[in-house]
Structures are given as structure tokens and as C-alpha cells.
Design a protein around this motif. Structure first.
Motif, PDB file in Angstrom:
ATOM      1  N   THR A  20      54.023  95.989  30.141  1.00  0.00           N
ATOM      2  CA  THR A  20      54.284  96.089  28.705  1.00  0.00           C
ATOM      3  C   THR A  20      52.940  95.969  27.993  1.00  0.00           C
ATOM      4  N   VAL A  21      52.962  96.197  26.682  1.00  0.00           N
ATOM      5  CA  VAL A  21      51.728  96.027  25.905  1.00  0.00           C
ATOM      6  C   VAL A  21      51.219  94.589  26.051  1.00  0.00           C
ATOM      7  N   ALA A  22      52.119  93.636  25.944  1.00  0.00           N
ATOM      8  CA  ALA A  22      51.698  92.227  26.024  1.00  0.00           C
ATOM      9  C   ALA A  22      51.095  91.910  27.387  1.00  0.00           C
ATOM     10  N   GLN A  23      51.739  92.412  28.444  1.00  0.00           N
ATOM     11  CA  GLN A  23      51.212  92.165  29.798  1.00  0.00           C
ATOM     12  C   GLN A  23      49.854  92.838  29.998  1.00  0.00           C
ATOM     13  N   ALA A  24      49.737  94.069  29.517  1.00  0.00           N
ATOM     14  CA  ALA A  24      48.478  94.812  29.683  1.00  0.00           C
ATOM     15  C   ALA A  24      47.339  94.058  28.995  1.00  0.00           C
ATOM     16  N   VAL A  25      47.609  93.608  27.782  1.00  0.00           N
ATOM     17  CA  VAL A  25      46.574  92.889  27.029  1.00  0.00           C
ATOM     18  C   VAL A  25      46.199  91.595  27.746  1.00  0.00           C
ATOM     19  N   GLN A  26      47.195  90.914  28.277  1.00  0.00           N
ATOM     20  CA  GLN A  26      46.929  89.658  28.976  1.00  0.00           C
ATOM     21  C   GLN A  26      46.059  89.875  30.222  1.00  0.00           C
ATOM     22  N   VAL A  27      46.406  90.904  30.991  1.00  0.00           N
ATOM     23  CA  VAL A  27      45.649  91.182  32.212  1.00  0.00           C
ATOM     24  C   VAL A  27      44.211  91.586  31.875  1.00  0.00           C
ATOM     25  N   VAL A  28      44.062  92.386  30.840  1.00  0.00           N
ATOM     26  CA  VAL A  28      42.731  92.893  30.479  1.00  0.00           C
ATOM     27  C   VAL A  28      41.858  91.768  29.930  1.00  0.00           C
ATOM     28  N   THR A  29      42.393  90.964  29.032  1.00  0.00           N
ATOM     29  CA  THR A  29      41.586  89.850  28.512  1.00  0.00           C
ATOM     30  C   THR A  29      41.302  88.844  29.629  1.00  0.00           C
ATOM     31  N   GLY A  30      42.284  88.650  30.508  1.00  0.00           N
ATOM     32  CA  GLY A  30      42.096  87.710  31.617  1.00  0.00           C
ATOM     33  C   GLY A  30      40.966  88.110  32.547  1.00  0.00           C
ATOM     34  N   ALA A  31      40.650  89.393  32.573  1.00  0.00           N
ATOM     35  CA  ALA A  31      39.564  89.877  33.434  1.00  0.00           C
ATOM     36  C   ALA A  31      38.232  89.903  32.696  1.00  0.00           C
ATOM     37  N   GLY A  32      38.220  89.399  31.479  1.00  0.00           N
ATOM     38  CA  GLY A  32      36.962  89.359  30.728  1.00  0.00           C
ATOM     39  C   GLY A  32      36.543  90.709  30.180  1.00  0.00           C
ATOM     40  N   ILE A  33      37.510  91.600  30.052  1.00  0.00           N
ATOM     41  CA  ILE A  33      37.233  92.947  29.533  1.00  0.00           C
ATOM     42  C   ILE A  33      37.418  92.922  28.021  1.00  0.00           C
ATOM     43  N   GLU A  34      36.630  93.726  27.309  1.00  0.00           N
ATOM     44  CA  GLU A  34      36.598  93.637  25.840  1.00  0.00           C
ATOM     45  C   GLU A  34      37.409  94.716  25.122  1.00  0.00           C
ATOM     46  N   ALA A  35      37.907  95.709  25.873  1.00  0.00           N
ATOM     47  CA  ALA A  35      38.557  96.839  25.184  1.00  0.00           C
ATOM     48  C   ALA A  35      39.738  97.367  25.984  1.00  0.00           C
ATOM     49  N   ILE A  36      40.622  98.036  25.281  1.00  0.00           N
ATOM     50  CA  ILE A  36      41.820  98.581  25.922  1.00  0.00           C
ATOM     51  C   ILE A  36      42.244  99.858  25.206  1.00  0.00           C
ATOM     52  N   GLY A  37      42.886 100.752  25.958  1.00  0.00           N
ATOM     53  CA  GLY A  37      43.551 101.914  25.375  1.00  0.00           C
ATOM     54  C   GLY A  37      45.003 101.897  25.838  1.00  0.00           C
ATOM     55  N   LEU A  38      45.935 102.040  24.921  1.00  0.00           N
ATOM     56  CA  LEU A  38      47.355 101.956  25.286  1.00  0.00           C
ATOM     57  C   LEU A  38      47.999 103.332  25.349  1.00  0.00           C
ATOM     58  N   TRP A  39      49.161 103.371  25.973  1.00  0.00           N
ATOM     59  CA  TRP A  39      49.956 104.597  26.023  1.00  0.00           C
ATOM     60  C   TRP A  39      51.108 104.515  25.031  1.00  0.00           C
ATOM     61  N   ARG A  40      51.480 105.642  24.521  1.00  0.00           N
ATOM     62  CA  ARG A  40      52.480 105.705  23.462  1.00  0.00           C
ATOM     63  C   ARG A  40      53.829 105.152  23.895  1.00  0.00           C
ATOM     64  N   GLU A  41      54.242 105.455  25.125  1.00  0.00           N
ATOM     65  CA  GLU A  41      55.556 105.025  25.594  1.00  0.00           C
ATOM     66  C   GLU A  41      55.686 103.505  25.494  1.00  0.00           C
TER      67      GLU A  41
END
Lengths: 287, 287
Positions: free
Chosen positions: B18-39
Motif C-alpha cells: 500500500t502507499v503507507a507500506q511503501a513509504v514506511q519501507v522506503v524511509t526505513g531504508a534511509g531513502i529520501e524520495a519515492i514515486g507512487l503508482w496510481r492504482e
């Protein structure tokens, strides 16, 4: 039975045939020309193959195939160059055995990235070097080396040559009778500039052979075996075929279909379907 | 944990989040940016997704994706245009929610040949027409439409846009802030002129996003899912990445991996492997 007078069957379409069987199936379908593969010619023997071609009355359209030029200098590269010299001799012998209008054309698939390498630029340079090394042999034998750009999906494993301009730029250093290009619809149809590229190939007198083969979605799981009878797929053969005609190419047109389900079809039936596909999807543009 | 400051994870790499999970995983890895999918954004709701992005402190790098412009005029085309208008609004909303340095970029996959058609030329014209129709909406919303040339093996089913010059020629009629291009290594690495094309894209100020993804032989049976972690395949990321840097692109660099075995990997592990691949295969060329 009769077929379009410019249609030639490339033996890859009827892979599981000997030279004798291939010739029999092709003449039986009223086709006037054939292109053989080296493996089958070597199995039958070169002189025996030449005799079969001579007796058949068929034109010889191309010999398939040479190439594999991307390995760095060393024994493997020397072996590849030597093997291409044999291929040049085979081409000359078979074309001489064919009926009037035969073409001594050796199709070249140049090879992908060598094992462990990611250096596309170096690999492409080694293709040019190999062509320069083989050109004198081709010239002496009266053979045209026909550089074939393959679809970009084969760039890593089969051909670092992906576009017609790449092939034309390599050919530019040589006499058009010695180094030309193969125009194959399957490999080039997607290119937004393919018609301009074919026109350039014509101006530079480089079209050594024209092959027609269709593209279908989805691809087969093995993308190498994803070729279809003309008319069965998504390619509009009109624009490219007219461009090839306008570019002055007046030789035979080969159909070369690598496809497991076509190979599983009895050869005579595969050839009949090829005749029909060519008649409907390609021949109208050859008027 | 930390990661290269320009790395962005495209949600396609961790598709089953989900969007929330994706954001959590990405921030947890110390990454600063994300691109999401429309679905996934639509599933979470646009405002909720924007809130999650705002709370995360992440930059928003691209929104994926719009397009599908090749169907002829009629209800299906109207629906596609309307849907792209919604995608433009989503892009503006999510980029506004992202941290400083976010980019309001909507990636466009333009579509293949419409069902039953073989007319590549007509399909390409309809892409230009759709871009012209959507450009005012994009401009009003402050969004850049990023035309993405896909690998030529997708020309029939996913994108009649196969090269960077094709995309640049369409973009040329519009302000670079409104219509740009997506440079993706997976789609363009085979092109013998890709470095010149990237330089042109830079001169014309059109590089809206840069995506890195590796190519491996053989392809997966489903060629859509044949993308690999940077460094795992045949692409030399040096020349293209340096060309993109020299062309002046200084935004986030996305990794977008459509691959079943990566989707079967726990998302946090897939992101860790992406961080490592980026560090080894791409980062050295960003100095």
C-alpha cells in the motif's frame, strides 16, 4: 502449384529438413528460390549441396549465416574469422550452382556482448574490424557480406548491431558489392525512421537482401522463436516493401521463420502457408 | 541506514505494498524520495496518500503513470483523456505534499497499436494529438508530462514511442516545463546513438526524470517482467549516467523494477538490494 516469382524460402522456416528435402519441398510448391543454412549444407557436404541446387533449377538467394565478430582477439576470434572464410567459400559455391539471378550473399549476425562484458562500444568496434579483415576474402570470392541489424531485444546476446544506419556506417568503408545490409521487417518494423533508412540504403546501393517475417504480441517465451508468417501479426508490410522496391532492390525476398510451432508443422504445409502469407501480405506491394 | 541521496524507489519495485507500506519501507531504508503508482494511490485515496507523503518527509519524484493515447477518437479515447486529467491532478497534489525538491512529473506510457490495427504512423499521430490536448491542463497544474520511449520490443503492445528523438520531436511543440521525456536505461541502452540523444534532451531542457534498471539475457518468459537490479545484468550504467549528469539533470533517480521474483521478495529486502545495486552500479557516475 505456383508461387510469387520473387519469393524465396529460407531453410530456417523448414529447419528440420536436409538440403535435399528442403529443395524438394520448395520446388514442389512452385517456388523459384531458396536460401540454405550452413549446418545443413555441411551435413550434406558442400559439393553435394551445390549439385542438389544445380539440379533443382532454383536460384540461390542467401547463405545463412556468418558473423559472431564480437569476441576479443584470441583463439576464439581466430576460429570465428576462419569459419567465416569457409562460409564465404560456401556462399560462392552455392550461388554459382544456382540458376540465373542467384545472389552470392552471406548474411551476417554479428554477435552480442562477449561473456562477462558490458562494453557495447568495444563490441561494435570489433565488428567493424572483422568486416575489414574479411572484406578482401569476400571480394576475391565475389561474395557480398550482408550485415543484418537485429531487433534491439537481441542487443545483449545476438547482435550489437540494432539499426540500419549502424550497418550502413560500417559498410560505408567498402565497395557495395562486398559489404551490404540485410533488411528484415521483423527486426526493423518498430523504427520510426525505417523508411528513410531504407531509402538511404538504396541510395548507397547496399540492400543485399530483403527478408519478410511478422511480429506478434505477445512474444513467445523464447523470444528467438517469435517469428510469424507474413500477415499473421502486427506488421504492415506495405510501407517497408514499397520503400525497398523504390530503393531499387529487385532480388528475391526471403521468408525466414524461427518458430517452434512452424517447425512442428510438416515442411510442405509450412511452405504452403508461407506462399499464401506472402501472396496476401507482401506481394500486393511488389507491383 | 542510509542510501544515496538521489535514489528514489518507484513503487513498481515493491508492487505489493500500500502507499503507507511503501513509504514506511522506503524511509526505513534511509531513502529520501519515492514515486507512487496510481492504482495504489487511488486505493488509499488521494488526500490520504498526500498526507502520508507529507508526513514522511520524502520527496515525490514521479507519478506513474498516464498515457494510452493510441486509440482512435471515440468513447474509449475520451475516457483515456479524462483519466489522464485525473492523473495530472494527482501528480500536482502528491508533488505539493512532498518535501522540497519534489517534482510534479507524470510519466506517460503512450500505448501500442490499437486492437486490429497495423497503422504505426496513425497511432503515433494520435499520441501527438493527445499530448496537445492535455498540455494546457498540465501547464495549469504545474505538471510536466514525461513521454517515455519504451524498448522497441513493446512497440506493438505498449508504446509506439521507441526512441528518445521521437519523444523529443513530440515535446518540441511545448514548453519544457510542460512536456519532457523519461530517460530509462532499460529501454534505451541498446541504442547506438543514445548518448547523443541524451545530450540533445539536455540541450532542449527536456529530461524530466531518469530511471535506472538492468537488462539481463535471457529475457523472462513474460518480457514485461524482465527488469533487474542495477548491476545484475548487461548494462554499463557509466556512459548513460554521465551523459544524463552532463545534460544537466540533477533530480532524483528512480529504480523501477517489474519482475516477478523481485515482487516475491519481502519489500524491505528488495529495497535493500536496490540500494546496494544503485550504490555499486550507478552512484560512482554521479560524483
Amino acid at each position: 502449384m505456383s508461387a510469387h516469382p520473387r519469393l524465396s524460402i529460407n531453410q530456417a522456416t523448414i529447419k528440420h529438413t536436409t538440403v535435399a528435402q528442403a529443395v524438394q519441398v520448395v520446388t514442389g510448391a512452385g517456388i523459384e528460390a531458396i536460401g540454405l543454412w550452413r549446418e545443413q549444407v555441411q551435413e550434406a557436404g558442400l559439393q553435394e549441396s551445390a549439385k542438389i541446387i544445380a539440379d533443382s533449377g532454383l536460384r540461390y538467394s542467401t547463405h545463412c549465416r556468418g558473423g559472431w565478430f564480437t569476441v576479443p582477439e584470441g583463439p576464439a576470434r581466430r576460429a570465428a574469422i576462419d569459419d567465416n572464410r569457409r562460409a564465404i567459400e560456401e556462399t560462392a559455391t552455392l550461388a554459382a550452382a544456382g540458376a540465373e539471378g542467384s545472389r552470392a550473399v552471406l548474411v551476417l549476425v554479428v554477435g552480442g556482448l562477449p561473456e562477462g562484458s558490458r562494453d557495447l562500444f568495444g563490441a561494435r568496434q570489433r565488428v567493424s574490424d572483422a568486416v575489414a579483415e574479411l572484406a578482401p576474402d569476400a571480394q576475391a570470392a565475389g561474395v557480398t557480406l550482408a550485415l543484418e541489424p537485429l531487433h534491439p531485444m537481441y542487443a545483449s546476446d545476438r547482435s550489437v548491431l540494432s539499426t540500419l544506419p549502424q550497418a550502413l556506417d560500417i559498410a560505408a568503408d567498402f565497395d557495395p558489392a562486398v559489404v551490404g545490409v540485410t533488411v528484415d521487417t521483423f527486426h526493423l518494423w518498430w523504427d520510426p525512421e525505417v523508411l528513410e533508412h531504407i531509402a538511404r540504403a538504396g541510395r548507397e546501393n547496399r540492400i543485399a537482401t530483403y527478408q519478410v517475417c511478422d511480429w506478434k504480441t505477445p512474444l513467445e517465451a523464447d523470444n528467438l522463436l517469435s517469428r510469424h508468417y507474413p500477415g499473421d501479426g502486427m506488421i504492415d508490410f506495405g510501407p517497408m516493401t514499397r520503400a525497398v522496391v523504390e530503393a531499387g532492390y529487385d532480388g528475391d525476398i526471403e521468408v525466414e521463420l524461427l518458430n517452434q510451432s512452424i517447425w512442428d508443422t510438416p515442411p510442405a504445409e509450412a511452405v504452403r502457408r508461407t506462399v499464401r502469407g506472402f501472396e496476401c501480405a507482401v506481394a500486393p506491394y511488389l507491383a
